[in-house]
Write a protein that holds these residues in place. Sequence first.
Motif, short mmCIF file in Angstrom:
data_model
loop_
_atom_site.label_atom_id
_atom_site.label_comp_id
_atom_site.label_asym_id
_atom_site.label_seq_id
_atom_site.Cartn_x
_atom_site.Cartn_y
_atom_site.Cartn_z
N LYS A 94 0.79 -1.33 0.12
CA LYS A 94 -0.02 -0.08 -0.02
C LYS A 94 0.90 1.20 -0.06
CE LYS A 94 -4.32 -1.74 1.64
NZ LYS A 94 -5.78 -1.34 2.63
N VAL B 116 0.81 4.31 -2.51
CA VAL B 116 0.81 5.89 -2.10
C VAL B 116 1.88 6.70 -2.94
CG1 VAL B 116 1.36 7.57 -0.15
CG2 VAL B 116 -0.07 5.65 0.16
N LEU C 276 -6.90 14.34 3.52
CA LEU C 276 -6.09 13.93 2.42
C LEU C 276 -5.72 15.03 1.56
CD1 LEU C 276 -7.38 10.42 1.24
CD2 LEU C 276 -5.12 11.03 2.42
N THR D 276 -5.69 12.14 -6.87
CA THR D 276 -5.04 11.41 -5.75
C THR D 276 -5.69 11.12 -4.64
OG1 THR D 276 -3.09 12.54 -6.75
CG2 THR D 276 -2.64 11.60 -4.51
N LEU E 228 -6.11 7.42 -3.35
CA LEU E 228 -5.72 6.94 -2.11
C LEU E 228 -7.00 5.95 -1.22
CD1 LEU E 228 -3.11 9.43 -1.03
CD2 LEU E 228 -2.72 7.23 -2.10
N VAL F 18 -5.68 2.28 -0.98
CA VAL F 18 -5.05 2.20 0.33
C VAL F 18 -6.05 2.18 1.47
CG1 VAL F 18 -3.31 3.61 1.89
CG2 VAL F 18 -3.04 3.91 -0.48
#
Length: 221
Positions: free
Chosen positions: A28, A32, A118, A128, A132, A136
């Motif tokens: 993960k 990132v 984020l 992005t 994530l 993630v």
Amino acid sequence: MHDINPISLYHKLFDEMGPQHWWPADTKMEIVIGAILVQNTNWNNVDLALQNLRTVTGLDPKQILNLSVARLQQLIRPSGFYVNKTKSLLSVLGWFNDHHYDFSGMVHQYGPKLRHQLLSLTGIGEETADSLLVYVFDQPAFIADKYARNLFQFLGCRHIETYAKLRKRVRLPVDFDYHDAQEFHGLIDEFGKLCKTKEQFRKSFLNGFLLQQGLKSEIKK
């Protein structure tokens, strides 16, 4: 304007193309790092930068954080915009480090505010942040990237010129989980690599396909 129900499109893409098993990464934290490096470039350039980082740090985020700024810039230079991406990497990896890389704990801590958190990090934009969330943090979200906007425009959707506009329109079913979100994103991007123009789209298996619900008034006759 009507909301877009994409479930029939997802099933059509999946039936025709099969599972994509995205994101191309082993861990993960590699996801990132890759999500930051891929901004404004192609994956071939990202691969070069990732290989540099892998050789020097094993992609261990703590080792990356211990690099000097100049050294990190040198390693990720192939991905382009390496000055800004260095700042973003240090900011984002530092944030994960502060939370001890406890992904489920971060989901619990921030809850529905995780996306906002984020977006507050250096260099993290909407695409992005959603990537994530999906890859993630195992949260279902729609990634309205350029491939997605092109595809939905080919399918007749209007007023979706920006990331935010398409994302706002798409309504995922309540039973659409993060596995589905990962596959949908991978399917859309792989399809988009093959069909970049209207002419290519017209020769594809999606030519003539109608999205579910609320789009009949928008389909261009």
